[in-house]
Design a protein around this motif. Sequence first.
Motif, PDB file in Angstrom:
ATOM      1  N   PHE A  14       0.844  -1.179   0.000  1.00  0.00           N
ATOM      2  CA  PHE A  14       0.000   0.000   0.000  1.00  0.00           C
ATOM      3  C   PHE A  14       0.884   1.235   0.000  1.00  0.00           C
ATOM      4  CE2 PHE A  14      -3.003  -3.085   1.609  1.00  0.00           C
ATOM      5  CZ  PHE A  14      -4.154  -2.740   0.931  1.00  0.00           C
ATOM      6  N   LYS A  15       0.424   2.302  -0.683  1.00  0.00           N
ATOM      7  CA  LYS A  15       1.179   3.542  -0.742  1.00  0.00           C
ATOM      8  C   LYS A  15       0.262   4.698  -0.366  1.00  0.00           C
ATOM      9  CE  LYS A  15       3.925   6.422  -3.800  1.00  0.00           C
ATOM     10  NZ  LYS A  15       4.441   6.591  -5.151  1.00  0.00           N
ATOM     11  N   CYS A  16       0.764   5.583   0.468  1.00  0.00           N
ATOM     12  CA  CYS A  16       0.007   6.759   0.880  1.00  0.00           C
ATOM     13  C   CYS A  16       0.280   7.881  -0.122  1.00  0.00           C
ATOM     14  CB  CYS A  16       0.419   7.197   2.280  1.00  0.00           C
ATOM     15  SG  CYS A  16      -0.425   8.684   2.833  1.00  0.00           S
ATOM     16  N   PRO A  17      -0.764   8.477  -0.725  1.00  0.00           N
ATOM     17  CA  PRO A  17      -0.523   9.562  -1.676  1.00  0.00           C
ATOM     18  C   PRO A  17      -0.061  10.854  -1.002  1.00  0.00           C
ATOM     19  CG  PRO A  17      -2.869   9.198  -1.400  1.00  0.00           C
ATOM     20  CD  PRO A  17      -2.165   8.123  -0.635  1.00  0.00           C
ATOM     21  N   ALA A  18      -0.299  10.994   0.290  1.00  0.00           N
ATOM     22  CA  ALA A  18       0.080  12.225   0.985  1.00  0.00           C
ATOM     23  C   ALA A  18       1.556  12.225   1.391  1.00  0.00           C
ATOM     24  CB  ALA A  18      -0.798  12.417   2.216  1.00  0.00           C
ATOM     25  N   CYS A  19       2.006  11.172   2.080  1.00  0.00           N
ATOM     26  CA  CYS A  19       3.389  11.149   2.575  1.00  0.00           C
ATOM     27  C   CYS A  19       4.279  10.170   1.817  1.00  0.00           C
ATOM     28  CB  CYS A  19       3.410  10.842   4.064  1.00  0.00           C
ATOM     29  SG  CYS A  19       2.926   9.155   4.491  1.00  0.00           S
ATOM     30  N   LEU A  21       4.459   6.960   1.892  1.00  0.00           N
ATOM     31  CA  LEU A  21       4.901   5.790   2.643  1.00  0.00           C
ATOM     32  C   LEU A  21       4.425   4.529   1.938  1.00  0.00           C
ATOM     33  CD1 LEU A  21       6.038   4.520   5.333  1.00  0.00           C
ATOM     34  CD2 LEU A  21       3.680   4.585   6.122  1.00  0.00           C
ATOM     35  N   LYS A  22       5.320   3.565   1.761  1.00  0.00           N
ATOM     36  CA  LYS A  22       4.948   2.259   1.229  1.00  0.00           C
ATOM     37  C   LYS A  22       4.981   1.280   2.387  1.00  0.00           C
ATOM     38  CE  LYS A  22       6.844   3.018  -3.338  1.00  0.00           C
ATOM     39  NZ  LYS A  22       7.885   2.629  -4.288  1.00  0.00           N
ATOM     40  N   CYS A  23       3.885   0.542   2.561  1.00  0.00           N
ATOM     41  CA  CYS A  23       3.825  -0.397   3.679  1.00  0.00           C
ATOM     42  C   CYS A  23       3.004  -1.622   3.304  1.00  0.00           C
ATOM     43  CB  CYS A  23       3.244   0.278   4.914  1.00  0.00           C
ATOM     44  SG  CYS A  23       1.552   0.838   4.729  1.00  0.00           S
ATOM     45  N   ARG A  24       3.083  -2.621   4.138  1.00  0.00           N
ATOM     46  CA  ARG A  24       2.340  -3.863   3.968  1.00  0.00           C
ATOM     47  C   ARG A  24       0.922  -3.680   4.486  1.00  0.00           C
ATOM     48  NH1 ARG A  24       5.042  -8.052   1.456  1.00  0.00           N
ATOM     49  NH2 ARG A  24       3.637  -9.345   2.613  1.00  0.00           N
ATOM     50  N   PRO A  25      -0.027  -4.498   4.061  1.00  0.00           N
ATOM     51  CA  PRO A  25      -1.400  -4.387   4.554  1.00  0.00           C
ATOM     52  C   PRO A  25      -1.522  -4.586   6.061  1.00  0.00           C
ATOM     53  CG  PRO A  25      -1.334  -5.744   2.588  1.00  0.00           C
ATOM     54  CD  PRO A  25       0.091  -5.451   2.967  1.00  0.00           C
ATOM     55  N   THR A  26      -0.605  -5.309   6.672  1.00  0.00           N
ATOM     56  CA  THR A  26      -0.665  -5.516   8.116  1.00  0.00           C
ATOM     57  C   THR A  26      -0.320  -4.250   8.889  1.00  0.00           C
ATOM     58  OG1 THR A  26       1.613  -6.342   8.073  1.00  0.00           O
ATOM     59  CG2 THR A  26      -0.150  -7.970   7.977  1.00  0.00           C
ATOM     60  N   ALA A  27       0.369  -3.302   8.265  1.00  0.00           N
ATOM     61  CA  ALA A  27       0.720  -2.053   8.941  1.00  0.00           C
ATOM     62  C   ALA A  27      -0.410  -1.036   8.887  1.00  0.00           C
ATOM     63  CB  ALA A  27       1.976  -1.449   8.305  1.00  0.00           C
ATOM     64  N   VAL A  28      -1.317  -1.194   7.926  1.00  0.00           N
ATOM     65  CA  VAL A  28      -2.443  -0.275   7.799  1.00  0.00           C
ATOM     66  C   VAL A  28      -3.450  -0.593   8.896  1.00  0.00           C
ATOM     67  CG1 VAL A  28      -4.314   0.464   6.270  1.00  0.00           C
ATOM     68  CG2 VAL A  28      -2.089  -0.093   5.330  1.00  0.00           C
ATOM     69  N   GLY A  29      -3.990   0.453   9.516  1.00  0.00           N
ATOM     70  CA  GLY A  29      -4.942   0.269  10.595  1.00  0.00           C
ATOM     71  C   GLY A  29      -6.242  -0.358  10.129  1.00  0.00           C
ATOM     72  N   LEU A  45      -0.691  -1.022  -4.475  1.00  0.00           N
ATOM     73  CA  LEU A  45       0.259  -1.161  -5.580  1.00  0.00           C
ATOM     74  C   LEU A  45       0.132  -2.563  -6.157  1.00  0.00           C
ATOM     75  CD1 LEU A  45       3.392   0.488  -3.971  1.00  0.00           C
ATOM     76  CD2 LEU A  45       1.808   1.511  -5.583  1.00  0.00           C
ATOM     77  N   SER A  46      -0.077  -2.639  -7.450  1.00  0.00           N
ATOM     78  CA  SER A  46      -0.154  -3.936  -8.101  1.00  0.00           C
ATOM     79  C   SER A  46       1.231  -4.347  -8.579  1.00  0.00           C
ATOM     80  CB  SER A  46      -1.133  -3.877  -9.277  1.00  0.00           C
ATOM     81  OG  SER A  46      -0.619  -3.056 -10.294  1.00  0.00           O
ATOM     82  N   SER A  47       1.362  -5.574  -9.019  1.00  0.00           N
ATOM     83  CA  SER A  47       2.667  -6.064  -9.454  1.00  0.00           C
ATOM     84  C   SER A  47       3.104  -5.429 -10.768  1.00  0.00           C
ATOM     85  CB  SER A  47       2.633  -7.585  -9.594  1.00  0.00           C
ATOM     86  OG  SER A  47       1.666  -7.952 -10.560  1.00  0.00           O
ATOM     87  N   ARG A  53      -7.213   2.010  -6.130  1.00  0.00           N
ATOM     88  CA  ARG A  53      -7.782   2.434  -4.862  1.00  0.00           C
ATOM     89  C   ARG A  53      -8.040   1.231  -3.975  1.00  0.00           C
ATOM     90  NH1 ARG A  53      -9.561   6.982  -3.402  1.00  0.00           N
ATOM     91  NH2 ARG A  53     -10.426   8.624  -4.595  1.00  0.00           N
ATOM     92  N   SER A  54      -7.825   1.370  -2.670  1.00  0.00           N
ATOM     93  CA  SER A  54      -8.082   0.256  -1.774  1.00  0.00           C
ATOM     94  C   SER A  54      -9.396   0.421  -1.030  1.00  0.00           C
ATOM     95  CB  SER A  54      -6.940   0.112  -0.764  1.00  0.00           C
ATOM     96  OG  SER A  54      -6.900   1.245   0.070  1.00  0.00           O
ATOM     97  N   GLY A  55     -10.116   1.498  -1.248  1.00  0.00           N
ATOM     98  CA  GLY A  55     -11.393   1.727  -0.577  1.00  0.00           C
ATOM     99  C   GLY A  55     -12.531   1.503  -1.539  1.00  0.00           C
ATOM    100  N   SER A  56     -13.757   1.603  -1.034  1.00  0.00           N
ATOM    101  CA  SER A  56     -14.910   1.449  -1.909  1.00  0.00           C
ATOM    102  C   SER A  56     -15.118   2.732  -2.698  1.00  0.00           C
ATOM    103  CB  SER A  56     -16.150   1.109  -1.089  1.00  0.00           C
ATOM    104  OG  SER A  56     -16.472   2.196  -0.242  1.00  0.00           O
ATOM    105  N   ASP A  57     -15.739   2.632  -3.837  1.00  0.00           N
ATOM    106  CA  ASP A  57     -15.970   3.797  -4.689  1.00  0.00           C
ATOM    107  C   ASP A  57     -17.089   4.670  -4.156  1.00  0.00           C
ATOM    108  OD1 ASP A  57     -15.297   1.929  -7.692  1.00  0.00           O
ATOM    109  OD2 ASP A  57     -13.961   3.112  -6.453  1.00  0.00           O
TER     110      ASP A  57
END
Length: 61
Positions: A14-19, A21-29, A45-47, A53-57
Amino acid sequence: MRIIPLRGATVAWFKCPACRLKCRPTAVGPDGQCPRCGHTRMLKLSSGGRTTRSGSDGDRS
């Protein structure tokens, strides 16, 4: 002990568009916020190098 793969097609990031940060799904709250800055929408991030987007539309504002 569980071994988490660091590379390969099945690895999700996962990548934060603001800061940026690239992290694993386990780090996301549980609410999907960035662990560093608290931004509400993380990008998955896909391969292939593209981001999705990781949220609902339905919760766009």
